[in-house]
Design an enzyme around this catalytic site. Sequence first.
Site, short mmCIF file in Angstrom:
data_model
loop_
_atom_site.label_atom_id
_atom_site.label_comp_id
_atom_site.label_asym_id
_atom_site.label_seq_id
_atom_site.Cartn_x
_atom_site.Cartn_y
_atom_site.Cartn_z
N ASP A 110 1.98 -2.36 2.89
CA ASP A 110 1.01 -2.13 3.97
C ASP A 110 0.48 -0.69 3.91
OD1 ASP A 110 1.64 -4.72 4.86
OD2 ASP A 110 3.10 -3.98 6.32
N ASP A 149 9.37 -6.61 6.26
CA ASP A 149 8.95 -5.36 6.89
C ASP A 149 10.21 -4.61 7.30
OD1 ASP A 149 6.18 -5.81 6.68
OD2 ASP A 149 6.11 -6.89 8.58
#
Length: 178
Positions: A138, A124
């Site tokens: 995402d 991330d």
Amino acid sequence: MTAVQAPPQRVAWLAGAAVTALAVDVASKSAAVAWLPGRSVDLFAGLALRLTRNPGAAFSIGTGITPVFTVVAVAVIAGISWYGRKVTHRGWAVALGLIAGGAAGNLVDRLFRSPGLGRGHVVDFLHLDWWPTFNLADSALICGVAVAMWLSLRNVPLSVPAADDSAVSTSAGATGER
């Protein structure tokens, strides 16, 4: 009644959305891993690039059950791949493609990143001051789900039986292009 078969263009829209989402996600994560270790880059309006590794799902939920998320991602991709050949609406094809591409992007991390096969931590790197750190996979998943919800609220069917093709083509203006 014959089995519904998606027009080749719809399958191409689904596959194109999935491959694009996957490619952009993998490329962006590779860049983040190469350029961001040990530093944060403030961009604008509370958005920063900040590298983290997430063993769980969204919001780091379920950090101890990473293999379960691996199996779920494989099931989602397999289900969309199987059902995708029946989708006759372009919007649904794109929505499902984004969901599959997003799931595949995070699955790549779970399969090939440390600590090991099926247990890898997801990269991330997009951080908002008011939101947990996330990635482009995402984002693809969320956009795909949003489009699917919008189409569902408009009562747009995923597929139309072959026997109803003439009725649907005359009402395409009411539900959008197939």
